[in-house]
Scaffold this motif. Structure first.
Motif, mmCIF file in Angstrom:
data_model
loop_
_atom_site.group_PDB
_atom_site.id
_atom_site.type_symbol
_atom_site.label_atom_id
_atom_site.label_comp_id
_atom_site.label_asym_id
_atom_site.label_seq_id
_atom_site.Cartn_x
_atom_site.Cartn_y
_atom_site.Cartn_z
ATOM 1 N N LEU A 70 0.745 -1.134 -0.033
ATOM 2 C CA LEU A 70 -0.119 -0.101 -0.007
ATOM 3 C C LEU A 70 0.872 1.310 -0.062
ATOM 4 C CD1 LEU A 70 -2.785 -1.041 2.265
ATOM 5 C CD2 LEU A 70 -3.081 -0.907 -0.062
ATOM 6 N N VAL A 123 0.097 5.669 -1.431
ATOM 7 C CA VAL A 123 0.163 6.626 -0.473
ATOM 8 C C VAL A 123 0.519 8.066 -1.303
ATOM 9 C CG1 VAL A 123 0.959 7.661 1.562
ATOM 10 C CG2 VAL A 123 0.291 5.297 1.545
ATOM 11 N N ASP A 136 -5.499 3.670 5.426
ATOM 12 C CA ASP A 136 -5.806 4.739 4.756
ATOM 13 C C ASP A 136 -4.737 5.878 4.810
ATOM 14 O OD1 ASP A 136 -6.927 5.198 6.920
ATOM 15 O OD2 ASP A 136 -8.779 6.102 6.125
ATOM 16 N N LYS A 181 -3.761 7.484 1.677
ATOM 17 C CA LYS A 181 -4.039 6.467 0.635
ATOM 18 C C LYS A 181 -4.748 7.397 -0.548
ATOM 19 C CE LYS A 181 -6.253 2.640 0.305
ATOM 20 N NZ LYS A 181 -6.904 1.212 0.557
#
Length: 105
Positions: free
Chosen positions: A13, A17, A88, A104
């Motif tokens: 992830l 970002v 997130d 994110k």
């Protein structure tokens, strides 16, 4: 999620970002600005639990109030990340005493 899964999820992830442009200096050694870190953490995560991402075997989920007890030994000496449980938003800590905030896409 176990430690390995958290580490791999954060690794994956991280490319999604959007990191702020400016690094924030928090210091090293005896010069660590704990008041600054406390305010940044509280404002950014607003009472949420967090994921401490340090390695494949020692990452984990922690309560908001455990932030300093978990991170203090690593501040200004090692690279690590703090992620929201929803993954997130994140704070990337660098061993040279700087950090970067991100969300994110």
């Amino acid at each position: 999620m176990d430690s390995r899964e958290m580490y791999k999820a954060a690794e994956h992830l991280g490319s999604l970002v959007i990191w702020e442009k400016d690094w924030i200096h928090f210091g090293t050694g005896d010069g660590i600005k704990f008041d600054l870190l406390k305010k940044l953490f509280e404002d950014f995560f607003t009472g949420e639990d967090f994921l401490f991402i340090h390695g494949r075997t020692n990452s984990g989920e922690y309560k908001n109030e455990d932030f300093f007890s978990i991170t203090e030994q690593f501040l200004g000496t090692e690279n690590f990340e703090i992620w929201s449980v929803k993954m997130d938003k994140a704070i990337m800590f660098n061993k040279i005493g700087i950090l970067l905030l991100g969300r994110k896409k």
